[in-house]
Design an enzyme around this catalytic site. Structure first.
Site, PDB file in Angstrom:
ATOM      1  N   TYR A  80      49.399  45.945  43.850  1.00  0.00           N
ATOM      2  CA  TYR A  80      48.900  45.668  45.213  1.00  0.00           C
ATOM      3  C   TYR A  80      49.705  46.450  46.224  1.00  0.00           C
ATOM      4  CZ  TYR A  80      45.982  41.946  43.459  1.00  0.00           C
ATOM      5  OH  TYR A  80      44.996  41.255  42.803  1.00  0.00           O
ATOM      6  N   HIS A 211      37.724  43.679  34.634  1.00  0.00           N
ATOM      7  CA  HIS A 211      38.401  43.111  35.807  1.00  0.00           C
ATOM      8  C   HIS A 211      37.523  42.078  36.520  1.00  0.00           C
ATOM      9  CE1 HIS A 211      40.948  42.630  39.238  1.00  0.00           C
ATOM     10  NE2 HIS A 211      39.992  43.014  40.058  1.00  0.00           N
ATOM     11  N   HIS A 220      35.426  35.304  44.955  1.00  0.00           N
ATOM     12  CA  HIS A 220      34.492  36.421  44.766  1.00  0.00           C
ATOM     13  C   HIS A 220      33.228  35.968  44.041  1.00  0.00           C
ATOM     14  CE1 HIS A 220      37.178  39.453  46.252  1.00  0.00           C
ATOM     15  NE2 HIS A 220      38.096  39.214  45.341  1.00  0.00           N
ATOM     16  N   HIS A 248      41.536  35.052  42.005  1.00  0.00           N
ATOM     17  CA  HIS A 248      42.958  34.721  41.790  1.00  0.00           C
ATOM     18  C   HIS A 248      43.122  33.255  41.416  1.00  0.00           C
ATOM     19  CE1 HIS A 248      44.413  38.418  44.286  1.00  0.00           C
ATOM     20  NE2 HIS A 248      43.494  38.715  43.391  1.00  0.00           N
TER      21      HIS A 248
END
Ligand code: NAG
Ligand code: NAG
Length: 330
Positions: A80, A211, A220, A248
């Site tokens: 990140y 992913h 998401h 997450h």
């Protein structure tokens, strides 16, 4: 005349390529005498130890040692906020080498790229330079990993290029699409190679790793592009499970329609507390909006997976069996 011959040869080569093209294939020789395999899965982690990345890493080390793991799988978003700037970006050491220091984690790390990795120099993560800096590192776009004695074949799929909005509405982000364009051709090759690979596979267990989620109640949520394009291939080829990151959190969805578990392991560092969408409670076996990771122990008859939180506490476990339908243990 000359031109038509050239065109003819090109068309022939293209057809040939699409017939024989396959994901690159690698083998991992299990060291265990009983032929079983154990490994950890973590996703969405590289934050220089912050947001509890180091605490998750410590617990991975402890569990990794108890299970004597063969390797670690990363479901992407390795660095990140914007991947690596290049092969010399010190984030590689700060977020990987110096965080996952436990002896049990000094194994191969099989990783895919997440959307955040594509925001930097995606090619850097795929380069040999990183593997030379830390020999654990193994990252490819899409590939097959076969373990000893036909136990498992993992199909790692590069899911980021499937997501339309990164192309149509990238916002402030720039994505490194080197080697992904033309996109249509790239995606059709991935789908073709995945299908061919799965059809050919004689492994006891077929596990697909990407992913982005196919099924998810996280922030998401469902990735419609993957539901439309990848899910039908998984269903047609008896895939045993799909494992992803991106949201997450930790999740286990037992889809009644798709008859396949969907596992999210995206809790490697910053978690999104309180962000859950509605989902059929009979399908949702675990939704945990904190940090953590998942362990796997696989034999020819059983595949057991266990979810852990940031303190290493077991949140949930499940065993799939080849002799009967899946059975719950905890
Ligand atoms: C780290 O984990 C602890 C223990 O669960 C929690 O209280 C804390 O909020 C976490 N920190 C972050 C930044 O997520
Ligand atoms: C990375 O660092 C090495 C050693 O300092 C150097 O030789 C190389 O050119 C650098 N690579 C890039 C892409 O900056």
């Amino acid at each position: 005349m000359r031109i038509s011959v050239v065109v003819g040869v090109c068309v022939f080569l293209c057809i040939l390529k699409s017939c024989v093209s396959e994901f690159p294939r690698f083998e991992h020789r299990s060291t265990k005498e009983d032929g079983s395999l154990s490994f950890l899965v973590v996703g969405d982690w590289g934050r220089k130890g912050q947001f509890n990345q180091s605490r998750v890493a410590d617990q991975m080390g402890r569990v990794g040692s108890e299970l004597d793991i063969d390797f670690v799988i990363s479901t992407g978003d390795n660095f990140y906020d914007e991947g690596l700037t290049g092969v010399n970006d010190t984030a590689f050491e700060e977020s990987f080498t110096r965080v996952y220091t436990h002896p049990s984690l000094q194994k191969q790390w099989y990783t895919v790229l997440g959307n955040h990795d594509y925001m930097g120099d995606a090619g850097a993560q795929l380069s040999d330079v990183l593997a030379k800096k830390d020999k654990r590192w193994f990252c490819r776009r899409s590939f097959v990993l076969a373990t000893a004695k036909g136990l498992v074949e993992f199909f790692f799929v590069d899911t980021t290029p499937f997501v339309d909005k990164y192309f149509t509405d990238p916002g402030d982000h720039t994505f490194d699409w080197t080697q992904v364009l033309p996109r249509k051709q790239y995606l059709s090759n991935v789908l073709h190679d995945l299908e061919m690979g799965l059809k050919k596979s004689r492994a006891t267990w077929k596990i697909v790793v990407g992913h982005h989620a196919i099924q998810s109640a996280g922030y998401h949520g469902v990735t419609q592009e993957l539901v439309d394009q990848i899910l039908p291939i998984l269903e047609a080829n008896n895939v045993d499970m799909y494992v992803n990151g991106h949201d997450h959190c930790l999740q286990h969805i037992m889809s009644s329609k798709n008859k396949m578990p969907f596992l999210t392991s995206g809790g490697g560092s910053k978690a999104w507390k309180g962000s859950t969408k509605q989902w059929d409670p009979t399908e949702m076996k675990l939704y945990y909006d904190g940090q953590g990771f998942v362990s796997f122990e696989i034999t020819h008859s059983n595949a057991k997976f266990v979810y852990y939180d940031v303190d290493g506490k077991v949140l949930h476990e499940w065993t799939l069996s080849k002799d009967s339908d899946s059975k719950k243990k905890l």
